[in-house]
Design an enzyme around this catalytic site. Structure first.
Site, PDB file in Angstrom:
ATOM      1  CG  ASP A  13      -1.783  -1.118   1.323  1.00  0.00           C
ATOM      2  OD1 ASP A  13      -2.309  -1.652   0.308  1.00  0.00           O
ATOM      3  OD2 ASP A  13      -1.910  -1.887   2.449  1.00  0.00           O
ATOM      4  CE  LYS A  16       3.165  -2.169  -4.817  1.00  0.00           C
ATOM      5  NZ  LYS A  16       2.760  -1.972  -3.332  1.00  0.00           N
ATOM      6  CG  ASN A  38      -2.160 -10.589  -2.495  1.00  0.00           C
ATOM      7  OD1 ASN A  38      -2.159 -10.651  -3.813  1.00  0.00           O
ATOM      8  ND2 ASN A  38      -1.195 -11.228  -1.784  1.00  0.00           N
ATOM      9  N   GLY A  40      -3.911  -4.424  -4.601  1.00  0.00           N
ATOM     10  CA  GLY A  40      -4.878  -3.377  -5.044  1.00  0.00           C
ATOM     11  C   GLY A  40      -4.139  -2.358  -5.383  1.00  0.00           C
ATOM     12  CG  HIS A  41      -1.336  -2.023  -7.853  1.00  0.00           C
ATOM     13  ND1 HIS A  41      -0.343  -2.714  -8.624  1.00  0.00           N
ATOM     14  CD2 HIS A  41      -0.856  -2.390  -6.426  1.00  0.00           C
ATOM     15  CE1 HIS A  41       0.383  -3.295  -7.885  1.00  0.00           C
ATOM     16  NE2 HIS A  41       0.142  -3.268  -6.502  1.00  0.00           N
ATOM     17  CD  GLN A 223       1.044  -8.587  -2.334  1.00  0.00           C
ATOM     18  OE1 GLN A 223       1.602  -9.163  -3.128  1.00  0.00           O
ATOM     19  NE2 GLN A 223      -0.410  -8.597  -2.662  1.00  0.00           N
TER      20      GLN A 223
HETATM   21  P1  IMP Z   1      -2.125 -12.732   1.996  1.00  0.00           P
HETATM   22  O1  IMP Z   1      -1.274 -12.246   1.070  1.00  0.00           O
HETATM   23  O2  IMP Z   1      -3.764 -12.801   1.441  1.00  0.00           O
HETATM   24  O3  IMP Z   1      -1.882 -14.305   2.149  1.00  0.00           O
HETATM   25  O4  IMP Z   1      -2.019 -12.093   3.295  1.00  0.00           O
HETATM   26  C1  IMP Z   1      -0.878 -12.171   4.154  1.00  0.00           C
HETATM   27  C2  IMP Z   1      -0.364 -10.828   4.718  1.00  0.00           C
HETATM   28  O5  IMP Z   1      -0.089  -9.911   3.732  1.00  0.00           O
HETATM   29  C3  IMP Z   1      -1.707 -10.149   5.605  1.00  0.00           C
HETATM   30  O6  IMP Z   1      -1.076  -9.315   6.494  1.00  0.00           O
HETATM   31  C4  IMP Z   1      -2.243  -9.231   4.528  1.00  0.00           C
HETATM   32  O7  IMP Z   1      -2.911  -8.165   5.025  1.00  0.00           O
HETATM   33  C5  IMP Z   1      -0.887  -8.782   3.754  1.00  0.00           C
HETATM   34  N1  IMP Z   1      -1.264  -8.242   2.473  1.00  0.00           N
HETATM   35  C6  IMP Z   1      -1.391  -8.996   1.243  1.00  0.00           C
HETATM   36  N2  IMP Z   1      -1.439  -8.252   0.124  1.00  0.00           N
HETATM   37  C7  IMP Z   1      -1.305  -6.964   0.424  1.00  0.00           C
HETATM   38  C8  IMP Z   1      -1.385  -5.599  -0.067  1.00  0.00           C
HETATM   39  O8  IMP Z   1      -1.424  -5.603  -1.345  1.00  0.00           O
HETATM   40  N3  IMP Z   1      -1.240  -4.616   0.695  1.00  0.00           N
HETATM   41  C9  IMP Z   1      -1.134  -4.600   2.008  1.00  0.00           C
HETATM   42  N4  IMP Z   1      -1.119  -5.785   2.658  1.00  0.00           N
HETATM   43  C10 IMP Z   1      -1.305  -7.015   2.007  1.00  0.00           C
END
Ligand code: IMP
Length: 427
Positions: A13, A16, A38, A40-41, A223
């Site tokens: 977040d 990017k 997972n 979100g851009h 991420q």
């Molecule tokens: P997962 O990627 O859904 O397995 O989540 C694992 C960890 O990464 C959790 O703490 C999520 O909140 C975090 N996470 C995954 N994708 C993002 C993202 O795009 N932005 C911020 N945190 C993320």
């Protein structure tokens, strides 16, 4: 000619999307190389505001070849929904390609992500429940299904039937939940396959050709470094690597071809999900940053935990990513604060620590040691030149530059594309 990787330097977040959108305009190829939906851009451009999860940010420029690389895990339902949304808003998708090697998120992945999180109780990771852990586990365990598999129905059915039997055993015997129907999953994924077939290609050759022809190739990370399974706050991490090194593996070219790595860092820190966060502010200042910055998850809507800029973590991130330049985003969010803090070291059990520890239990005991800087209490969103920023804001950025031993090339002072201070042209 440059191959530029843009990566998140913190816990994701970092903004990017905006930086990639800005650079995409000048690129020939944009490749997403890791993560899944997972991510979100958010992109705000003359066509409006868009929240992209899988499609590379270059999609708004018809001349840019956009590739979803092999390192991305694709939920076809989410991808198709995103493609429909883009087409409805008049965006041409004929320049979008999907690597035939990209792994697919299957219904059992999302189902198991939820079941596993529930079963962890107080030890939950706070995943996005998009099936990320299960799909990347299956990839490494050689139990995955890839985009290219959708193009051969017979082999796909045979593989799915074998895998689903195994997954249904886990779903019903371990978790006591309802097993999934082979026919339903097969039918659904065949439909997805039909719609996606024209986009699924061998993509490594396209990238190699662009690099050989001295094209500009932009590698879009997802991420942030502190969620990396190796170097992040493991096990409070994601399951694919957000690092610059993954740009090469998640797209299929050699690491020697990467010319620049731009680390994107917010001017403060935020984290969504569980895990230690040394500079977290559980007070009015944290709330103020969250509200001013609308710091709520793009994907899950969860409030983000907010805190001061952590230069110990950022230095580690800069080093492991090998950043050649930095982009500092959301500087304007700090405009109202009278004083600012930057964490320059930690204190752990009476010792000064300058390096980011591997252990989350050690990190949880780390007390931040802060350096205080004056705030500027002046709006910065309309400023376009570094020299026009209030002296205190310049000092804040310069201090980050010193602490990370890396030049700040770009500063973002608002979500719109023009709300940017460019100190060095990257592309
Ligand atoms: P997962 O990627 O859904 O397995 O989540 C694992 C960890 O990464 C959790 O703490 C999520 O909140 C975090 N996470 C995954 N994708 C993002 C993202 O795009 N932005 C911020 N945190 C993320």
């Amino acid at each position: 000619m440059p191959v530029v990787a843009v990566v998140g330097g913190q816990w994701g977040d970092e903004g990017k999307g905006k930086i990639v959108d800005m650079l995409a305009e000048k690129s020939d190829v944009v490749v997403r190389f890791s993560g899944g939906d997972n991510a979100g851009h958010t992109v705000v451009n003359p066509l409006g505001q868009f929240a992209l999860k899988l499609v590379p940010c270059g999609i708004f420029y018809p001349q840019v070849t956009c590739i979803i690389g092999n390192g991305v895990a694709i939920n076809p339902a989410v991808l198709l929904e995103e493609m429909d949304m883009l087409q409805e808003r008049g965006i041409d998708l004929s320049h979008l390609y999907i690597s035939d090697r990209a792994h697919l998120i299957m219904p059992y992945h999302t189902f198991l992500d939820g079941l596993e999180e529930e079963s962890r109780g107080g030890r939950a990771i706070g995943t996005t429940r998009k099936g990320i852990g299960p799909v990347f586990s299956d990839k490494i365990a050689r139990l995955g299904i890839r985009a290219g598999d959708l193009l051969d129905r017979e082999t796909f059915r045979e593989r799915l039937s074998h895998l689903l039997e195994h997954k249904n055993d886990i779903i019903s015997r371990v978790f006591g939940a309802e097993p999934l129907s082979l026919d339903d999953v097969f039918r659904q994924y065949c439909e997805y396959g039909e719609r996606l077939a024209q986009y699924i290609k061998e993509t490594t050759l396209m990238i190699a050709e662009a690099i050989d022809n001295k094209g500009k190739v932009l590698m879009e990370g997802a991420q942030g470094m502190l969620l990396d399974p190796d170097f992040g706050t493991y096990p409070f991490a994601t399951s694919s690597s957000p690092l610059a090194g993954e740009a090469s593996i998640g797209a299929g070219f050699g690491p020697t071809r990467i010319d620049q790595v731009i680390g994107v860092f917010k001017a403060f820190c935020s984290r969504v999900g569980a895990g230690p966060f040394p500079t977290e502010l559980e007070d009015d200042t944290g709330d103020l940053i969250r509200e001013r910055g609308h710091e709520y998850g793009t994907v899950t809507g969860r409030p983000r935990r907010c805190g001061w800029f952590d230069a110990v973590a950022a230095r580690f991130s800069q080093r492991v990513n090998g950043c050649t330049g930095l982009a500092i985003t959301r500087l304007d969010i700090l405009d109202v604060l009278p004083r600012l803090k930057i964490c320059v070291s930690y204190e752990l059990d009476g010792q000064t620590v300058n390096n980011f520890p591997a252990s989350v239990t050690a990190l949880a005991r780390c007390q931040p040691v802060y350096e205080e800087l004056p705030g500027w209490q002046t709006p910065t969103s309309d400023i376009r030149e570094f020299g026009q920023l209030p002296a205190e804001a310049q000092q804040y950025v310069t201090r980050i530059e010193e602490l990370l031993s890396c030049p700040v090339d770009v500063i973002s002072v608002g979500s719109a594309r023009e709300q940017t201070i460019v100190r060095r042209d990257i592309m």
